[in-house]
Design an enzyme around this catalytic site. Structure first.
Site, PDB file in Angstrom:
ATOM      1  N   CYS A   5     -68.124   4.458   5.011  1.00  0.00           N
ATOM      2  CA  CYS A   5     -67.696   3.385   4.117  1.00  0.00           C
ATOM      3  C   CYS A   5     -68.857   2.431   3.846  1.00  0.00           C
ATOM      4  O   CYS A   5     -69.561   2.034   4.776  1.00  0.00           O
ATOM      5  CB  CYS A   5     -66.528   2.622   4.750  1.00  0.00           C
ATOM      6  SG  CYS A   5     -65.863   1.317   3.703  1.00  0.00           S
ATOM      7  N   HIS A  54     -58.720   6.866   1.378  1.00  0.00           N
ATOM      8  CA  HIS A  54     -59.702   5.909   1.896  1.00  0.00           C
ATOM      9  C   HIS A  54     -59.887   4.757   0.914  1.00  0.00           C
ATOM     10  O   HIS A  54     -59.840   3.582   1.294  1.00  0.00           O
ATOM     11  CB  HIS A  54     -61.031   6.646   2.132  1.00  0.00           C
ATOM     12  CG  HIS A  54     -62.181   5.763   2.509  1.00  0.00           C
ATOM     13  ND1 HIS A  54     -62.924   5.940   3.644  1.00  0.00           N
ATOM     14  CD2 HIS A  54     -62.729   4.683   1.873  1.00  0.00           C
ATOM     15  CE1 HIS A  54     -63.867   5.012   3.714  1.00  0.00           C
ATOM     16  NE2 HIS A  54     -63.771   4.232   2.639  1.00  0.00           N
ATOM     17  N   GLU A  55     -60.059   5.115  -0.353  1.00  0.00           N
ATOM     18  CA  GLU A  55     -60.361   4.110  -1.378  1.00  0.00           C
ATOM     19  C   GLU A  55     -59.201   3.141  -1.570  1.00  0.00           C
ATOM     20  O   GLU A  55     -59.384   1.923  -1.600  1.00  0.00           O
ATOM     21  CB  GLU A  55     -60.656   4.840  -2.694  1.00  0.00           C
ATOM     22  CG  GLU A  55     -61.770   4.253  -3.469  1.00  0.00           C
ATOM     23  CD  GLU A  55     -62.973   3.994  -2.602  1.00  0.00           C
ATOM     24  OE1 GLU A  55     -63.291   2.811  -2.424  1.00  0.00           O
ATOM     25  OE2 GLU A  55     -63.572   4.949  -2.066  1.00  0.00           O
ATOM     26  N   HIS A  78     -58.354   0.330   0.882  1.00  0.00           N
ATOM     27  CA  HIS A  78     -59.059  -0.950   0.722  1.00  0.00           C
ATOM     28  C   HIS A  78     -58.179  -1.964  -0.017  1.00  0.00           C
ATOM     29  O   HIS A  78     -58.325  -3.172   0.178  1.00  0.00           O
ATOM     30  CB  HIS A  78     -60.358  -0.748  -0.073  1.00  0.00           C
ATOM     31  CG  HIS A  78     -61.496  -0.200   0.736  1.00  0.00           C
ATOM     32  ND1 HIS A  78     -62.035  -0.849   1.818  1.00  0.00           N
ATOM     33  CD2 HIS A  78     -62.218   0.948   0.607  1.00  0.00           C
ATOM     34  CE1 HIS A  78     -63.030  -0.130   2.322  1.00  0.00           C
ATOM     35  NE2 HIS A  78     -63.160   0.969   1.612  1.00  0.00           N
TER      36      HIS A  78
HETATM   37 NI    NI Z   1     -64.674   2.358   2.043  1.00  0.00          NI
END
Ligand code: NI
Length: 191
Positions: free
Chosen positions: A103, A145-146, A149
């Site tokens: 990340c 994952h994105e 956030h």
């Molecule tokens: Ni990330």
């Protein structure tokens, strides 16, 4: 064009639930400027995805760009730069598989995370038009994952075996049996 600073783990914005973009904000000149800043920032730092909270803008917006090609996880499909406004994920098959993640907001580290590998993403484009995208394998991991956030989560929250959490240098030396290849096609590129 503006490259923005990517904030790092410990900054409170990375732990906030981002707010949805309103109809009046979508398709606005301001939103298009923010998207351009995100594209410039992703290209400057190098990576396969960036969420708005990573540049300290707590809104539900993310971009992903996958060059595609062979990786040690198999062939990664090419995904030209795509913008996701107010994205949602539906899990098609919850069976988890693990991948090494990295990340831009947790620089220098890699961790092994298990996630479902078959999802459908629903979002709108910057002009407010809805679309869907079905994703399998590592691409499904990238999107989870994105979009984590946008909910104040980091990949490290999902690491269950902390022996599989390492600095990049040690990861390369001890944990993989082949050198990193072309980073543009490399799933280890941070996001
Ligand atoms: Ni990330």
């Amino acid at each position: 064009m503006a490259v923005r600073k990517i904030i790092r783990m410990g900054h409170p914005t990375l732990r906030q639930v981002a707010r949805s973009l309103s109809d009046s904000e979508i398709a606005s000149a301001e939103l298009h400027r923010l998207i351009q800043d995100m594209i410039d920032t992703l290209h400057d730092y190098g990576g396969i995805g960036l969420a708005a909270p990573q540049i300290n803008e707590s809104v539900r917006l993310a971009i992903v760009e996958i060059a595609g090609g062979p990786t040690r996880y198999g062939e990664l499909p090419e995904l030209p730069l795509k913008v996701f406004v107010n994205p949602q994920i539906d899990i098609v098959d919850p069976t988890p598989e693990g991948n090494w993640e990295a990340c831009l907001s947790v620089p220098g580290l890699r961790g092994f995370v298990e996630r479902p590998q078959h999802i459908v993403v629903r979002a709108t484009n910057p002009d407010g038009e809805p679309f869907e995208l079905e994703l399998k394998g590592f691409a499904a991991t990238v999107f989870q994952h994105e979009f984590d956030h946008l909910d104040g989560k980091l990949y490290i929250d999902h690491i269950t075996d902390t022996t599989k959490f390492a600095f990049e240098e040690e990861f390369g030396r001890y944990m993989i049996d082949q050198p990193d290849g072309d980073r543009t096609a490399n799933p280890d590129a941070p996001s």
